[in-house]
Scaffold this motif. Structure first.
Motif, PDB file in Angstrom:
ATOM      1  N   ASP A 122       0.853  -1.188   0.000  1.00 16.93           N
ATOM      2  CA  ASP A 122       0.000   0.000   0.000  1.00 16.93           C
ATOM      3  C   ASP A 122       0.887   1.235   0.000  1.00 16.93           C
ATOM      4  N   VAL A 123       0.565   2.182  -0.862  1.00 14.97           N
ATOM      5  CA  VAL A 123       1.359   3.402  -0.930  1.00 14.97           C
ATOM      6  C   VAL A 123       0.438   4.623  -0.890  1.00 14.97           C
ATOM      7  N   THR A 124       1.012   5.755  -0.532  1.00 14.40           N
ATOM      8  CA  THR A 124       0.259   7.006  -0.530  1.00 14.40           C
ATOM      9  C   THR A 124       0.352   7.632  -1.919  1.00 14.40           C
ATOM     10  N   LEU A 125      -0.789   8.062  -2.430  1.00  7.27           N
ATOM     11  CA  LEU A 125      -0.835   8.621  -3.781  1.00  7.27           C
ATOM     12  C   LEU A 125      -1.245  10.084  -3.723  1.00  7.27           C
ATOM     13  N   ASP A 126      -0.748  10.827  -4.678  1.00 12.06           N
ATOM     14  CA  ASP A 126      -1.216  12.202  -4.846  1.00 12.06           C
ATOM     15  C   ASP A 126      -1.906  12.275  -6.196  1.00 12.06           C
ATOM     16  N   ILE A 127      -3.224  12.361  -6.160  1.00 13.65           N
ATOM     17  CA  ILE A 127      -4.002  12.369  -7.387  1.00 13.65           C
ATOM     18  C   ILE A 127      -4.358  13.809  -7.715  1.00 13.65           C
ATOM     19  N   THR A 128      -4.143  14.202  -8.936  1.00 12.42           N
ATOM     20  CA  THR A 128      -4.498  15.566  -9.327  1.00 12.42           C
ATOM     21  C   THR A 128      -6.007  15.745  -9.153  1.00 12.42           C
ATOM     22  N   LEU A 143      -7.547  15.862  -6.294  1.00 11.55           N
ATOM     23  CA  LEU A 143      -8.033  15.321  -5.025  1.00 11.55           C
ATOM     24  C   LEU A 143      -7.281  16.030  -3.901  1.00 11.55           C
ATOM     25  N   ASP A 144      -8.023  16.661  -2.988  1.00 12.87           N
ATOM     26  CA  ASP A 144      -7.375  17.436  -1.938  1.00 12.87           C
ATOM     27  C   ASP A 144      -6.637  16.560  -0.942  1.00 12.87           C
ATOM     28  N   GLU A 145      -7.247  15.397  -0.638  1.00 10.76           N
ATOM     29  CA  GLU A 145      -6.646  14.539   0.383  1.00 10.76           C
ATOM     30  C   GLU A 145      -5.733  13.512  -0.274  1.00 10.76           C
ATOM     31  N   PRO A 146      -4.816  12.941   0.499  1.00 10.49           N
ATOM     32  CA  PRO A 146      -4.002  11.868  -0.065  1.00 10.49           C
ATOM     33  C   PRO A 146      -4.872  10.619  -0.274  1.00 10.49           C
ATOM     34  N   ALA A 147      -4.584   9.863  -1.334  1.00  8.41           N
ATOM     35  CA  ALA A 147      -5.301   8.613  -1.569  1.00  8.41           C
ATOM     36  C   ALA A 147      -4.351   7.464  -1.260  1.00  8.41           C
ATOM     37  N   THR A 148      -4.928   6.299  -1.031  1.00  8.91           N
ATOM     38  CA  THR A 148      -4.103   5.125  -0.797  1.00  8.91           C
ATOM     39  C   THR A 148      -4.193   4.232  -2.021  1.00  8.91           C
ATOM     40  N   GLY A 149      -3.042   3.805  -2.533  1.00  4.00           N
ATOM     41  CA  GLY A 149      -3.041   2.895  -3.669  1.00  4.00           C
ATOM     42  C   GLY A 149      -2.513   1.547  -3.219  1.00  4.00           C
ATOM     43  N   ARG A 150      -3.170   0.485  -3.669  1.00  3.20           N
ATOM     44  CA  ARG A 150      -2.639  -0.847  -3.377  1.00  3.20           C
ATOM     45  C   ARG A 150      -1.981  -1.347  -4.650  1.00  3.20           C
ATOM     46  N   LEU A 151      -0.669  -1.524  -4.583  1.00  2.00           N
ATOM     47  CA  LEU A 151       0.073  -1.980  -5.759  1.00  2.00           C
ATOM     48  C   LEU A 151       0.177  -3.498  -5.718  1.00  2.00           C
ATOM     49  N   LEU A 152      -0.242  -4.132  -6.804  1.00  2.00           N
ATOM     50  CA  LEU A 152      -0.172  -5.582  -6.913  1.00  2.00           C
ATOM     51  C   LEU A 152       0.805  -5.908  -8.033  1.00  2.00           C
ATOM     52  N   SER A 153       1.645  -6.897  -7.815  1.00  3.55           N
ATOM     53  CA  SER A 153       2.599  -7.225  -8.870  1.00  3.55           C
ATOM     54  C   SER A 153       1.935  -8.114  -9.917  1.00  3.55           C
ATOM     55  N   LEU A 178      -5.099  21.803   5.964  1.00  2.00           N
ATOM     56  CA  LEU A 178      -4.797  20.570   6.686  1.00  2.00           C
ATOM     57  C   LEU A 178      -4.579  19.412   5.708  1.00  2.00           C
ATOM     58  N   SER A 179      -5.471  19.304   4.699  1.00  2.00           N
ATOM     59  CA  SER A 179      -5.358  18.217   3.726  1.00  2.00           C
ATOM     60  C   SER A 179      -4.025  18.268   2.998  1.00  2.00           C
ATOM     61  N   GLU A 180      -3.612  19.499   2.639  1.00  2.63           N
ATOM     62  CA  GLU A 180      -2.331  19.665   1.949  1.00  2.63           C
ATOM     63  C   GLU A 180      -1.187  19.128   2.796  1.00  2.63           C
ATOM     64  N   LEU A 181      -1.231  19.442   4.096  1.00  2.00           N
ATOM     65  CA  LEU A 181      -0.175  19.000   5.001  1.00  2.00           C
ATOM     66  C   LEU A 181      -0.190  17.477   5.155  1.00  2.00           C
ATOM     67  N   LEU A 182      -1.400  16.918   5.286  1.00  2.00           N
ATOM     68  CA  LEU A 182      -1.516  15.476   5.498  1.00  2.00           C
ATOM     69  C   LEU A 182      -0.953  14.703   4.309  1.00  2.00           C
ATOM     70  N   LYS A 183      -1.123  15.265   3.113  1.00  2.00           N
ATOM     71  CA  LYS A 183      -0.627  14.610   1.905  1.00  2.00           C
ATOM     72  C   LYS A 183       0.867  14.382   1.967  1.00  2.00           C
ATOM     73  N   ARG A 184       1.578  15.333   2.567  1.00  2.00           N
ATOM     74  CA  ARG A 184       3.035  15.274   2.531  1.00  2.00           C
ATOM     75  C   ARG A 184       3.612  14.582   3.761  1.00  2.00           C
ATOM     76  N   MET A 185       2.746  14.109   4.651  1.00  2.00           N
ATOM     77  CA  MET A 185       3.257  13.521   5.881  1.00  2.00           C
ATOM     78  C   MET A 185       3.601  12.050   5.693  1.00  2.00           C
ATOM     79  N   PRO A 186       4.871  11.707   5.905  1.00  2.00           N
ATOM     80  CA  PRO A 186       5.268  10.318   5.658  1.00  2.00           C
ATOM     81  C   PRO A 186       4.527   9.321   6.551  1.00  2.00           C
ATOM     82  N   ALA A 187       4.116   9.742   7.737  1.00  2.00           N
ATOM     83  CA  ALA A 187       3.495   8.792   8.657  1.00  2.00           C
ATOM     84  C   ALA A 187       2.050   8.477   8.277  1.00  2.00           C
TER      85      ALA A 187
END
Lengths: 393, 787
Positions: free
Chosen positions: B90-96, B98-108, B624-633
């Motif tokens: 699972d990775v954090t995504l930045d979708i154009t 979308l204000d909030e960060p999205a979660t992407g599930r990467l499958l091989s 707040l959403s902008e900040l959350l997007k960039r937060m590694p945690a």
């Protein structure tokens, strides 16, 4: 005539009944809401952060010379008297450069001591000044010439001066200990001395807090050997965001929670350190933090050095504040608003909000104590909608 | 028989109003059955066919990092047919946009396309290019929700470094028909999506060369699933396995199956109730319709037709009515079934739609209607033919002329002469009055049953999104964090209140049952998230022990006071028997809760935080959403408003379609029933009313007599119908009991009022039609019939 009148009566009764049923069915049920009362009373705003206890006046005894350290036989928690030998080092032969370094260290310690002394003197006179100022304003205040505010300011600056004196004196003691250690190191390596063991002595009487390594080993000059403290008093250090720390000033009340005991502890801010540092937060962002040092009013004996606590620094408090729960607030364009329950109906009202903590908000305008406000207003609510307050319990 | 056929034709023309009304009831019963049942069947078959054609796996497992050398031993587990190992992260995504960060599930996926388990259906674009490690195929649901096109770039934090991924294709997999973040109750299509990426690229980024962290299996037909799951667990345990599970616990399958199961109720039980009621109404109406033809039966017999001929004639009449009903209902039902199945397939993201109708079912529907009609006609004919023709030709003799109960009470003094006639009529033909009341009551009851579902949905939303979830933002961390994040979150702009929680994945075991779920550690003084039961009442969290919701307790077969085995699937993996302190009757999901300190003790850690609920000042939400997007945690963010929207788009919409159908059919049946009831009363009374007219009563007085009787019947029937409706609703509620949601038995005033209004309106409408007939009543014609 009689008959048709009666018939009309019957029909109209039926018609009214049907209409009444339909109307009753169509009128929406009152929205069931949670509500709270606007109250007047004490309220405070706090800055919350985790903190750590540490022993006040902590001394770190370092190796005065490089050499072979004998096994330290002391243990953490033991008491030592001033001048007691706490470690023994067999110095390694020194070359010229190392000797020079040692001399330089002793010189540096000496100058640090004299600087600390002059700072302490200055702090002493500042305190004396602050004391006399406070006394002057106190007498003026008694005659009601000076304002309460001025008196409060005077008291605070006296307190600050006292704290600074305390800190300066502690620095003098530390510098003294440093100097002694450096001198004894210098003596020990003096050529031609028979006893080549350097005895490291306790600079003050106190309790041993920590011994990083007790085994015999080779140490470098300046390596910490033992940490001790001359008092059983502890203080609390809170690493606060610099943007939050600016709201804090010395003398602020601090409430200590989550230290393990049942009752919260009380303390006061002694010092907001003038210099900050960079740190990576738990959220993974880089930020500037400042140490805020807190004195405990009464420290429970169980609380040791390096224990974790939660500190809440009171940065604002009022005794007579009209306040509402923050869960009642919602945004109406740019201003805050609440739904007030009036005659069983929700009435939207704009309010002026002052101080806020994570539970309550100070009301500056728009609400009076005793009024009922709706908590967590849902989308079903609008101005004039009938509501029913859910009883709690 | 030619003359009888002609009579049949004329009768039908003559009775056209009633015939149409009864035929509509028949049509509704049949088309409701055909539509809802067929749509449900199509959905079920489409699901199976999709699973089969794209090789949906049977068993799933996740581990931290297992070497490829483990794969052969998995392959050797008895009963395993095929194995696919892969890397899932699972990775954090930045979708154009979308204000909030999205979660992407990467499958091989393999670099070159070949058949595999959980195969991809490529809807648009192409397969990934082995030369370009940043190529991804995005799931259609996520792509549609975020308007992603082929060639778009998606920013992603891949193992701590920022990378731009390029969308080269849009696909679908049977494994992710529903894309739900493991911590969520509902899918959030915008903020959680699945993407497929080259295995080599993923392995390089996550240091998984020669290793895998996820495995899926298909089984041989005779394999023992539990045995395979247990073996797989044993193999993966040393590699940080988090417990294997079968399809039953696979979240997308679970969700899809439960959603389809929700349609089973509206697709089987509800049409059954409708068909039953329709059949019953047909029976009543036809009995009475034929009874009004009593004199004709006698005449036919007098002309020498046998009982059999006469009986057959009236049964033919009944069958014609059913045939007309079928002719309307069946094609309509078949057409509607397909339309609804198309909506459902799109709605459930099923790329395959198997269209098919069950002939047995359709015949059964028609058969039940026909049988009800035949029985109704036959019983009436039997009564008619049993009398000698001469007697039958005379109007039915009034049964008795003693003063009735009401007359003896002396209440008659207060009534007008028409009033007395009404009361006498009702009192003396109690059987008929009772049947009328019962018929109208059934019509009322299905209106209630149809409409109450809207109330249930409203109530679910009220409880879930207003009483239980009150936060503005839910921040989910990618790993459990230390308690100090609470302060860090509190310092972010716009945050007014922070309530942290800890969620730990566990497997519950009790006796022979087990279930994977997670335990939520809650703060005791929570204000933003409350434990709320189905009545909207708040439950406190006890300091010790577990709180399970009723559904989970049922799955595990435990009650308060029982011990349940809890196996934590992360960290030190402690196993402990824990007391079930309380059961809370929640409407959604399967959940377990504990006091945060009790959970920390169980996990053998100091309080840590998996996520937090925030109350946020809307003015600062964007900052707040902008900040959350960039937060590694931060692993993901969900907003209550968008979860609510997602609920409305999924469950609510699904229920809404079937509810709308029910209400529509219920209305038609109700109107048909009330009209027929009044119309038959007119036929039965034609002679009496004509006699009264001859005696000098005015048209109005006569009409009042007839309508007064109908009004009383209708008014008595409404409360009876309410009671029946409540009972049926309670019955249906019992069937909507899935892991995703339970339907509460809540019937609002609006529903009662709606049923009341529809019935009153159809009574008035029928009255108006019948009044027209009374005005045109040809006295001579009516009175002379029997001469």
């Amino acid at each position: 005539m009689q008959k048709s009148k009666r018939r009309i009566l019957i029909y109209s009764v039926i018609a009214i009944a049907v209409v009444a049923i339909v109307v009753m069915a169509l009128i929406p049920d009152p929205v069931i809401v949670d509500a709270a009362t606007v109250e007047r009373g004490p309220m405070r705003v706090t800055v919350n952060e985790k903190g750590e206890t540490r022993a006040k006046d902590r001394f770190t005894v370092t190796a005065p010379v490089a050499g072979e350290l004998r096994r330290i036989e002391l243990r953490e928690g033991m008491e030592v008297g001033q001048g007691d030998v706490i470690a023994q080092i067999e110095p390694l032969p020194l070359d010229a450069r190392q000797r020079q370094e040692l001399t330089a260290r002793a010189d540096a310690a000496a100058s640090a001591l004299s600087e600390a002394r002059s700072l302490a003197d200055r702090a002493q006179s500042t305190l004396a000044l602050a004391q006399s100022e406070r006394r002057r304003i106190e007498s003026l205040a008694r005659e009601e010439i000076a304002s309460d505010e001025a008196l409060e300011r005077a008291r605070t600056s006296e307190q600050t001066a006292r704290n600074e004196l305390e800190a300066a004196r502690s620095r003098v003691r530390t510098a003294q200990a440093e100097l002694e250690a450096a001198r004894s190191g210098l003596l020990a390596v003096e050529p031609g001395r028979s006893n080549r063991i350097v005895e490291v002595r306790a600079p003050v009487e106190g309790e041993i807090l920590r011994i990083p390594e007790r085994s015999a080993r080779v140490v470098q000059a300046g390596e910490p050997l033992i940490q001790l403290s001359d008092s059983h008093e502890i203080e609390i250090v809170v690493e606060m965001l610099s943007t939050e720390a600016v709201k804090v000033s010395s003398g602020d009340l601090v409430i200590i929670d989550e230290w393990g005991g049942d009752e919260p502890l009380r303390g006061t801010v002694r010092l907001v350190e003038p210099s900050g540092f960079r740190k990576i937060s738990a959220l993974g962002i880089e930020e500037q933090r400042v140490n805020v040092v807190v004195d405990l009013a009464e420290a429970p004996p169980a609380l040791g050095d390096g224990y974790r606590v939660e500190a809440r620094v009171v940065i604002w408090s009022g005794q007579d504040v009209v306040h509402v729960p923050i869960s009642a607030l919602f945004r109406k364009a740019e201003t805050w608003a609440v739904f007030v329950v009036e005659d069983g109906k929700a009435v939207a009202r704009e309010v002026g909000i002052g101080h806020q903590n994570d539970v309550q908000a100070e009301v500056l305008s728009g609400l009076d104590p005793g009024e009922t406000v709706i908590l967590h207003p849902s989308n079903d609510l609008a101005d004039g909608v009938r509501v029913e307050v859910r009883s709690r319990g | 028989m030619r003359s009888l056929d002609r009579k049949l034709f004329r009768d039908i023309l003559h009775l056209r109003g009633q015939v149409i009304a009864v035929a509509l009831v028949v049509a509704c019963g049949i088309s409701m059955l055909v539509t809802m049942w067929s749509a449900y069947q199509m959905l079920l078959r489409s699901q199976q066919s999709y699973y089969a054609s794209h090789r949906f796996a049977h068993v799933f497992a996740h581990a931290r990092r297992a070497p490829e050398s483990v794969e052969p031993s998995i392959r050797k587990i008895p009963g395993v047919a095929a194995v696919r190992t892969r890397i899932v992260v699972d990775v954090t995504l930045d979708i154009t946009g979308l204000d909030e960060p999205a979660t992407g599930r990467l499958l091989s996926i393999p670099e070159h396309r070949r058949p595999m388990l959980n195969d991809l259906l490529l809807r648009k674009g192409r397969w990934i290019d082995p030369q370009r490690p940043d190529d991804v195929i995005v799931s259609e649901i996520f792509a549609n929700a975020n308007r992603l096109e082929i060639g778009d770039a998606i920013g992603a934090v891949i193992n701590g470094t920022w990378r731009d991924l390029r969308v080269v294709g849009v696909g679908l997999s049977p494994e992710y028909v529903y894309e739900i973040r493991p911590t969520d109750l509902f899918p959030d299509r915008k903020r959680f999506g699945v993407m497929w990426m080259s295995r080599e690229a993923l392995a390089a980024a996550w240091d998984m060369k020669g290793a895998f962290n996820d495995v899926t299996l298909t089984l041989a037909p005779d394999a023992d699933v539990d045995e395979v799951v247990a073996s797989l667990d044993r193999i993966l345990e040393p590699w940080g396995g988090t417990g294997a599970y079968d399809r039953e616990e696979q979240i997308s399958h679970r969700f899809l199956s439960d959603e389809i199961a929700g349609n089973r109720v509206s697709g089987t039980i509800v049409p059954m109730i409708f068909l039953g009621i329709a059949a019953f109404l047909i029976h009543i109406v036809l009995t009475r319709l034929v009874q009004t033809q009593r004199d004709q039966i006698a005449i036919l017999k007098a002309f020498g037709y046998t009982n059999f001929d006469v009986g057959l004639h009236f049964i033919e009449l009944a069958l014609v009515v059913v045939a007309i009903g079928t002719a309307i209902g069946l094609p309509f039902g078949i057409w509607l079934a397909k339309q609804i199945a198309i909506i459902y397939a799109e709605f459930f993201n099923l790329p395959v739609l198997v269209v098919g109708y069950d002939p047995v079912l359709i015949s059964a529907g028609i058969g039940v209607s026909a049988l009800a009609a035949i029985l109704g006609a036959a019983s009436a004919v039997r009564k008619g033919v049993s009398l000698p023709p001469a007697e039958a030709m005379r109007p039915e003799a009034p049964p008795s002329f003693r003063p009735g109960f009401i007359e003896r009470l002396g209440l008659f003094r207060y009534l007008h002469s028409s009033g007395r006639i009404i009361v006498r009529n009702l009192a003396r033909r109690r059987g008929k009055a009772f049947m009328s009341i019962f018929g109208i009551a059934l019509a009322v009851s299905i209106l209630v049953v149809g409409r109450f579902m809207f109330d249930a949905i409203d109530w679910m939303m009220e409880v879930q999104f207003h009483r239980s979830q009150r936060e503005d933002v839910n921040v989910i961390f990618n790993l459990p964090r230390s308690w100090s994040v609470v302060h860090d979150l509190g310092n972010l702009p716009g945050v007014m209140r922070v309530e942290p929680y800890r969620a730990a994945p566990v497997r519950f075991r009790h006796e022979n049952r087990s279930r994977r779920a997670s335990i939520m550690g809650l703060p005791p003084d929570a204000d933003l998230r409350k434990l709320v039961d189905q009545h909207g009442e708040v439950t406190a969290i006890p300091p010790r022990g577990l709180v399970l919701n009723r559904k989970l307790a049922e799955i595990l077969g435990v009650g308060p006071g029982d011990l349940v085995r809890v196996e934590v699937l992360e960290g030190r993996r402690p196993r402990e028997d824990i007391l079930v302190a309380r059961i809370v009757d929640e409407l959604m999901g399967i959940s377990a809760y504990m006091h945060q300190d009790a959970l920390a003790d169980l996990l053998m850690e100091t309080r840590s935080v998996s996520g937090a609920w925030l109350a946020v000042d809307p003015l600062e939400q964007n900052e707040l959403s902008e900040l959350l997007k960039r937060m590694p945690a931060v692993g993901g963010v969900s907003l209550r408003e968008s979860v609510l929207q997602s609920f409305q788009e999924t469950i609510a919409q699904n229920l809404w379609i079937s509810t709308f159908m029910m209400v529509f059919f219920a209305c038609v049946i109700a109107v048909g029933m009330v009209y027929n009831s009044a119309r038959i009363a007119l036929s039965e009374r034609g002679r009496e009313l004509a006699s009264l007219r001859v005696l000098g009563f005015t048209k109005r007085e006569v009409a009042v007599m007839l309508f007064g009787e109908q009004a009383i019947l209708t008014l008595v029937a409404i409360p009876v119908g309410f009671a029946i409706g409540y009972g049926l609703a309670a019955l249906i509620v019992g069937f909507y009991d899935s892991e995703i949601y339970r339907i509460p038995l809540v019937i609002s005033k609006k529903t009662w009022g709606f049923a009341f209004l529809v019935i009153v309106a159809s009574a008035l409408f029928s009255g108006a039609l019948i009044y027209r007939r009374i005005r045109r009543l040809d006295l001579v014609e009516v009175l002379k019939t029997r001469e």
